[in-house]
Design a protein around this motif. Sequence first.
Motif, PDB file in Angstrom:
ATOM      1  N   THR A 183       0.828  -1.198   0.000  1.00  9.80           N
ATOM      2  CA  THR A 183       0.000   0.000   0.000  1.00  9.80           C
ATOM      3  C   THR A 183       0.865   1.252   0.000  1.00  9.80           C
ATOM      4  OG1 THR A 183      -1.779  -1.146   1.177  1.00  9.80           O
ATOM      5  CG2 THR A 183      -1.804   1.271   1.232  1.00  9.80           C
ATOM      6  N   LEU A 184       1.895   1.236   0.852  1.00  9.40           N
ATOM      7  CA  LEU A 184       2.831   2.367   0.873  1.00  9.40           C
ATOM      8  C   LEU A 184       3.552   2.510  -0.461  1.00  9.40           C
ATOM      9  CD1 LEU A 184       4.660   2.417   4.332  1.00  9.40           C
ATOM     10  CD2 LEU A 184       3.159   4.156   3.375  1.00  9.40           C
ATOM     11  N   LEU A 185       3.915   1.372  -1.062  1.00  5.73           N
ATOM     12  CA  LEU A 185       4.602   1.414  -2.349  1.00  5.73           C
ATOM     13  C   LEU A 185       3.715   2.062  -3.407  1.00  5.73           C
ATOM     14  CD1 LEU A 185       7.054   0.710  -4.061  1.00  5.73           C
ATOM     15  CD2 LEU A 185       6.048  -1.548  -4.444  1.00  5.73           C
ATOM     16  N   SER A 186       2.436   1.717  -3.422  1.00  5.33           N
ATOM     17  CA  SER A 186       1.508   2.338  -4.369  1.00  5.33           C
ATOM     18  C   SER A 186       1.384   3.832  -4.120  1.00  5.33           C
ATOM     19  CB  SER A 186       0.132   1.674  -4.264  1.00  5.33           C
ATOM     20  OG  SER A 186       0.199   0.317  -4.641  1.00  5.33           O
ATOM     21  N   GLN A 219       4.432   5.543  -5.431  1.00  2.00           N
ATOM     22  CA  GLN A 219       4.415   5.627  -6.890  1.00  2.00           C
ATOM     23  C   GLN A 219       3.498   6.763  -7.364  1.00  2.00           C
ATOM     24  OE1 GLN A 219       3.301   1.539  -7.566  1.00  2.00           O
ATOM     25  NE2 GLN A 219       5.401   0.919  -8.033  1.00  2.00           N
ATOM     26  N   ILE A 220       2.343   6.910  -6.704  1.00  2.00           N
ATOM     27  CA  ILE A 220       1.413   7.986  -7.060  1.00  2.00           C
ATOM     28  C   ILE A 220       2.034   9.343  -6.754  1.00  2.00           C
ATOM     29  CG2 ILE A 220      -0.802   9.051  -6.464  1.00  2.00           C
ATOM     30  CD1 ILE A 220      -1.830   6.150  -5.958  1.00  2.00           C
ATOM     31  N   THR A 221       2.640   9.470  -5.575  1.00  2.00           N
ATOM     32  CA  THR A 221       3.272  10.737  -5.207  1.00  2.00           C
ATOM     33  C   THR A 221       4.431  11.054  -6.142  1.00  2.00           C
ATOM     34  OG1 THR A 221       2.677  10.389  -2.879  1.00  2.00           O
ATOM     35  CG2 THR A 221       4.407  11.996  -3.333  1.00  2.00           C
ATOM     36  N   GLY A 222       5.228  10.032  -6.465  1.00  2.00           N
ATOM     37  CA  GLY A 222       6.340  10.238  -7.377  1.00  2.00           C
ATOM     38  C   GLY A 222       5.876  10.685  -8.749  1.00  2.00           C
TER      39      GLY A 222
END
Length: 267
Positions: free
Chosen positions: A231-234, A237-240
């Motif tokens: 969940t944090l990885l997603s 990725q969205i923030t990046g």
Amino acid sequence: MKLTSDFAGGHIRAAVHDGTGALIIDNGARKNALTLAMWHAIPDAIQWLVADAKARAIVLTGGGQSDFSAGADISEFPDVRHDAASAGVYEATNSRAFSAIRDARVPMIAAVRGICYGGGFGLAAACDLRIADETAAFAVPAARLGLAYPADAVRDFATALGSQWARKALFTGAAMSPKELLQNGFLLEVTAAEALDAAAFTLAETIANNAPLSVQASKLALRAFEQGDQTLLSEAQITGASTFDSADYREGRAAFAERRAPAFTGR
């Protein structure tokens, strides 16, 4: 302009100047030991620093010139941590404080002088970066007190110290020196006593002057990797991805072309 706010009767103090925040544990009469009220206040103080005062990086330190923190205030234990039920409530409060540091949107930097024991050591371990001076001493005395630390705090020790050193700290309760913890990677830097604050706040100011969305994306990705959290990885990725549509990305490109320092706004 400098903004300030006090919590837990002034035993937790917060301040922000030009995007650089300070979170100060201030209970000098007890070597900055943390009362239950102080544990409760840490998440509120971080929320104020980030959401209200717009800190982009925060230095966590002890008030005065002697100690970071002796950990939990043991004098309260007969009242607030006397059996398994009360200990569970107390540790949930500890865990919220550790989580508030670990999960803060902005980087947290521990600046450690003097005693850094127990729960104080746990707060430092939850930070992203750690600098200490030559007077610092680190220990986890749980095995000598007959209690255990919250599992999430143990995870922070394992992540920050490494598996073998975390085991040594938790199993023996022995004190560890700044030199040892610099060599194993727990500490980023060890300074002379008079140079600690300058080193920590210079690092925080460097971070605060960078693009906030970029820094936040990096912190999220690092946490996702360390915790194995998809969940944090997603979210990372969205923030990046959002950085490429940001005003700060346009400002960064323009500043590079014009050979000037960028002025990032976090948008």
